[in-house]
Design a protein around this motif. Sequence first.
Motif: not given
Ligand code: 13P
Length: 308
Positions: A26, A43, A131, A202, A204, A219
């Motif tokens: 990742h 992800s 995301s 991001h 989140e 990301t």
């Molecule tokens: P991404 O899918 O954007 O890489 O996010 C994974 C993640 O754990 C973000 O905290």
Amino acid sequence: MGSAVDSLIKRISELKKRRNAIILAHNYQLPEVQDVADFVGDSLELARKAMEVSADVIVFCGVSFMAEMAAVLNPDKIVLHPNPCAGCPLAEFLSPQAVREFRSAVPTAPVVLYVNSLASAKAEADYIVTSSSAAKLISMLEDDEIVFGPDKNLADHVAQATGKRIIVAPPYGHCPVHEHLLNRYYVERALSKYPKATLIAHPETPRDVRSIAKYVGSTSQMLKAIPKFNGKVLLATEEGLAYRAKKMYPERDVEPANPLAVCIDMKKITLIHVARSLELLKHRVAVESSIARKVREVLERSLDLISK
Ligand code: 13P
Ligand code: SF4
């Protein structure tokens, strides 16, 4: 004479050949782990990559829900998680029992889960999103009311992007790194140091951070957005993304919005763990077959919808 790190890297490369293995990592992984990986991504990209690999062994460098996804998608392959202590606190906010309770409380609303959730919870969902796909998939659903979990900030981002009523399951689920270390205080502190910098974030992160960001995305979407802006770019996400960004764009001035925004779980995988994992074929990720089958169905339905 080479250093201990050099010999570890050499050992990993020899073992990789011997095991016919591929290393997936990742974007938040330690720099040296990103450097030994065959593929680094977000992800969704990692899940897609895990579907197409021909190797016998997949070494998954990320947190456990990501390794579980690779195992779900590859029931006939050996999927290894170099350090099973690397979990995701966000995923722990939602149990399968809680998903069932939300579903029975709002039976008409489809249940959409963020990939940062337990495999047992995903098995109870109608759709799974990352995301990068959340807003797109939810906007494609006919329903105006959606149960979504476990991240309240991504839920809010999706509600703003789609105009739909999102029931957050649970209402307080969050990523501790993005919620507490990438809040408005830390981001304003970075912007006051670099007033001309562009902030990208991001989903989140909390709403008051997203509202001052020039771009919000996963990301890898953040990485792709960097060339669109001139001057310094501040990344409001886990600090590891900055290493990847600097490697991709060595000529660009990119920095984490808060260098202390570290996901300790993502950093629990070191080169020693990777080497040991290949050496001993440990720790094998096992997802119960009935759960894995249900998660595959939910994922296929979700990927079919977003590829329309
Ligand atoms: P991404 O899918 O954007 O890489 O996010 C994974 C993640 O754990 C973000 O905290
Ligand atoms: Fe989970 Fe947050 Fe770490 Fe991502 S950064 S893996 S959401 S704890």
